[in-house]
Design an enzyme around this catalytic site. Structure first.
Site, mmCIF file in Angstrom:
data_model
loop_
_atom_site.group_PDB
_atom_site.id
_atom_site.type_symbol
_atom_site.label_atom_id
_atom_site.label_comp_id
_atom_site.label_asym_id
_atom_site.label_seq_id
_atom_site.Cartn_x
_atom_site.Cartn_y
_atom_site.Cartn_z
ATOM 1 C CB CYS A 21 47.795 18.980 32.866
ATOM 2 S SG CYS A 21 47.388 18.269 34.208
ATOM 3 C CE LYS A 30 44.241 19.615 29.783
ATOM 4 N NZ LYS A 30 44.118 19.778 31.394
ATOM 5 N N PRO A 74 40.389 21.054 68.625
ATOM 6 C CG PRO A 74 38.187 20.767 68.387
ATOM 7 C CD PRO A 74 39.633 20.957 67.653
ATOM 8 C CG LEU A 75 45.056 17.960 71.631
ATOM 9 C CD1 LEU A 75 45.679 17.415 70.459
ATOM 10 C CD2 LEU A 75 46.500 18.676 72.301
ATOM 11 C CB SER A 76 40.384 13.753 71.750
ATOM 12 O OG SER A 76 40.971 13.191 70.824
ATOM 13 N N GLY A 77 43.518 13.890 72.914
ATOM 14 C CA GLY A 77 44.417 12.946 73.523
ATOM 15 C C GLY A 77 44.490 11.427 72.494
ATOM 16 N N GLY A 78 43.778 11.379 71.652
ATOM 17 C CA GLY A 78 43.754 10.373 70.521
ATOM 18 C C GLY A 78 44.667 10.707 69.396
ATOM 19 C CB ILE A 79 46.188 8.549 67.164
ATOM 20 C CG1 ILE A 79 47.446 8.479 66.429
ATOM 21 C CG2 ILE A 79 45.095 7.971 65.965
ATOM 22 C CD1 ILE A 79 48.176 7.227 65.926
ATOM 23 C CG ASP A 80 41.824 10.176 64.290
ATOM 24 O OD1 ASP A 80 42.968 9.580 63.448
ATOM 25 O OD2 ASP A 80 40.738 9.486 64.287
ATOM 26 C CB SER A 81 42.818 15.590 68.184
ATOM 27 O OG SER A 81 43.080 14.772 69.284
ATOM 28 C CD GLU A 99 45.987 22.685 32.939
ATOM 29 O OE1 GLU A 99 44.988 22.320 32.267
ATOM 30 O OE2 GLU A 99 46.341 21.783 33.860
#
Length: 710
Positions: free
Chosen positions: A176, A114, A358-365, A45
């Protein structure tokens, strides 16, 4: 007696307003289709302009440049000898339409607008286009002068809902959204004798959505009989959406060709040889014939170009393709692939040096970082498969010469991916610090570790000018003091992340900046459990529309499939923002702070957006939900419901500034296009909807008390 036809559909990685690039990919797909003997080529499309032009569709330039690119295709004799179905916007009688242009040998046969436009969720087609609300109606379109000249002075062509008749078959066109409508045009087209239906799409990826799309294609051809050719865009064309390809060809309710759903290929052509006689035998039913006779006729555009060879029966080297096993990805695989390839498209087109998290050590980052690693894995697969364009992009991003090639995903990750752990001595645990470092090392990222205590203390010192020194909650401070001190840290981390994104490449000998990735998940956004302009503020966010539950499943999947045993530590870690001091009796917990589990937030997200419930409606739904009623009584459910909608309402303003996020979940709170709701609400606690909930709780408790007495 067989009538064999080779058909081609394609997935193109188009880019909004990339005029010459889009044209080149269209031409490339035509050449590939012709190379395998196809006589019909169908494209996605709005493929000339790109689907995601949005309000650019209101500009006259877009329509001019579309005609200019179409002219180049029509005058290119290498594109002759094949029937072409090409998508672009067209202005007719001062009305804008989303159209298909059907061409052959440098001439336009007709234009098909369309009929039913997509106008919900992420789609706002009615903002740019008008639907052709006249089924089976056509009129004349007066061609631009440049097109008249190359067509030998032809002034006009038909525009409208018509069929195309060839010497050997009949072709109908839908676009579509029309496949998703209850009474799709293909029903009437099939009853009118159309044996081949084309559908050109700009359909985005959503977790667990592909099965719906395939089911509709199969149902269309199983019920009506016929050949259905589906084409879809693939890639990131300049917006939050990732178009996930999976172009396909179906015959009589079975898939005979299916393209990839996630790919770094800029042009993927899918072909199949089919037998028109199979369609005719499938349709020989008296009940169908009766409906076909009663159906009003379409106007037919005629051409003497046949799709099949004049020879009947056996043709050496050609035979109908067999039905194929449909390929589906698990949701975990979809998360691993969709956001990863979307990020690659953004990185390549932005021409920056890479990403920073920014890597925090948590699961999201952690999930965000693993998605970047997944991107690097897919890049390596493309290089190993011989994709020269991807290799050129890798060399450019890495600042290497044309003979350099990374040996592994980790090596490439180390060139373009950067992580930074920003800790505090009293708030950050040794465990999160070590997890961040170990993960960066496992995926090959360039890792930096800093403490921000001095910056925090300097900012905190400013408050003493008020003659007041704030304290954390664990030290006896008030709620407002506690929040203020937490937000100093979180906003300091955002500023620090952007500082490093601009200077790390220079420190490593480069000359460009990095794009900062956000890592706020969809459930935290719904609750507003984030600080405005903290690390949730970034350039793009690959997980901003993915639930915590799905992220956990993805990390579990990646632990084994990406050979990253370190991820097991993230899965079992208690989610924490680490913005309050750790004591022997207290460690901050996200779920405790929010007053909800992530499972519960996911339920509220579905109720609010997908099931379209307000507070009272959500409460009633949860009362009848076995998972909730077995755990909570009516009063507890009422309190949870009121708490969710209270925090949702007071935090809605945060959504107006959220980082653009990959769209993966149908309850995404993206304020900018998908989730259009006010950001200033009346107080719910004193409002009518909460009073209704309280009245219902009291009634239920009275009834339960009466039942117990009886």
């Amino acid at each position: 007696m067989g009538h064999l036809v080779t058909l081609a559909t394609c997935s193109l990685n188009q880019w909004a307003l990339d005029w010459e690039g889009n044209k080149d990919r269209i031409v490339k797909s035509i050449h590939q289709a012709k190379a395998v003997g196809a006589t019909l080529r169908v494209g996605p499309e709005l493929e000339i302009s790109g689907y995601g032009c949005l309000d650019h569709f209101l500009e006259a330039d877009v329509y001019l440049h579309c005609w200019e690119m179409l002219e180049k295709i029509l005058t290119d004799e290498s594109c002759h000898g094949i029937l072409l179905d090409i998508g672009m916007p067209v202005a007719h009688r001062n009305v804008r339409y989303n159209c298909r242009i059907v061409c052959l040998n440098g001439r336009i046969l007709f234009i098909r607008p369309k009929i039913f436009l997509a106008n919900d969720g992420n789609y706002r087609e009615n903002r740019y286009f008008t639907p052709w609300s006249r089924p089976k109606y056509h009129e004349e379109y007066y061609l631009p002068r440049r097109i008249r000249n190359l067509m030998g002075g032809t002034i006009k062509v038909p525009i409208g809902d018509v069929l195309l008749s060839t010497p050997d078959t009949c072709i109908g066109i839908e676009t579509c959204e029309e496949l998703f409508t209850p009474d799709s045009p293909h029903n009437q087209m099939s009853l009118n004798g159309a044996e081949i239906i084309t559908n050109s799409s700009g359909s985005h990826h959503l977790l667990r959505k592909l099965d719906q799309r395939i089911k509709l294609v199969l149902d269309a051809t199983a019920k009506n009989g016929g050949i259905y050719i589906y084409s879809n865009q693939i890639g990131m064309d300049g917006d939050r959406l990732y178009y996930d390809g999976c172009s396909m060809i179906a015959v009589n309710g079975e898939i005979v060709a299916q393209g990839s759903q996630f790919s770094l290929t800029d042009c993927e052509v899918i072909t199949a040889t089919v037998d028109l006689e199979d369609v005719r035998s499938h349709r020989f039913a008296p009940s169908r014939g009766q409906q076909a006779v009663q159906s009003t006729a379409y106007h037919r555009i005629e051409t003497d170009f046949a799709l099949s060879d004049e020879k009947a029966g056996y043709i050496h080297g050609k035979s109908p393709g067999p039905a194929r096993q449909i390929r589906y990805h698990t949701p975990e695989e979809e998360i691993a692939l969709g956001p990863a390839i979307w990020m690659w498209g953004y990185l390549v087109r932005s021409k920056q040096a890479g990403y920073l998290v920014p890597l925090s050590g948590g699961i999201d980052s952690c999930a965000t970082a693993v998605l970047v690693f997944s991107m690097c894995r897919e890049v390596m697969k493309a290089i190993e498969a011989g994709n020269k364009l991807v290799l050129q992009d890798v060399q450019r991003l890495s600042g290497e010469k044309s003979d350099w090639k990374p040996k592994s995903a980790q090596e490439f990750c180390g060139r373009i991916f950067h992580t930074v752990y920003m800790g505090m001595k009293t708030q950050s645990s040794a465990e999160t610090r070590k997890r961040a470092k170990d993960l960066a090392e496992a995926i090959g990222a360039y890792h930096v570790e800093v403490d921000i205590d001095e910056v925090f203390e300097a900012q905190k010192k400013l408050i003493t000018t008020l003659g007041f020194e704030p304290k954390f909650k664990v030290h006896g401070g008030s709620h407002q003091e506690n929040i203020t001190l937490q937000n100093i840290q979180s906003r300091t981390r955002m500023v620090t992340a952007y500082m490093f994104s601009q200077i790390i490449p220079t420190a490593r000998g480069g000359d460009r900046g990095l794009l900062v990735l956000g890592s706020a998940n969809v459930d935290e956004c719904l609750r507003g459990y984030l600080t405005k302009y903290d690390c949730s503020s970034a350039d793009i966010n690959p997980i901003g529309s993915i639930s915590k539950n799905d992220l956990k499943r993805f990390i579990t999947y990646a632990t084994k499939n990406f050979d990253l045993p370190i991820l097991d530590e993230f899965i079992h870690a208690v989610p924490t923002a680490e913005l309050e001091p750790i004591t022997k009796d207290y460690v901050q917990s996200d779920e405790a702070d929010m007053g909800f589990t992530y499972d519960e937030l996911s339920d509220f997200g579905i109720l609010r957006k997908q099931q379209k419930c307000g507070p009272y409606g959500a409460f009633l739904k949860l009362l009848h939900n076995e998972k909730w009623s077995s755990k909570y009584g009516p009063r507890e459910i009422a309190l949870k419901t009121k708490r969710f909608f209270h925090y949702y309402a007071i935090n809605r303003h945060k959504m107006t500034t959220m980082t653009p996020a990959y769209h993966a979940e149908a309850y995404s709170p993206d304020d900018n296009r998908f989730d259009l709701r006010p950001f200033c609400y009346p107080p719910f606690w004193d409002g009518w909807s909460f009073k209704k909930i309280d009245e219902e709780v009291e009634r239920i408790e009275r009834d339960m008390g009466m039942e117990e007495k009886s």
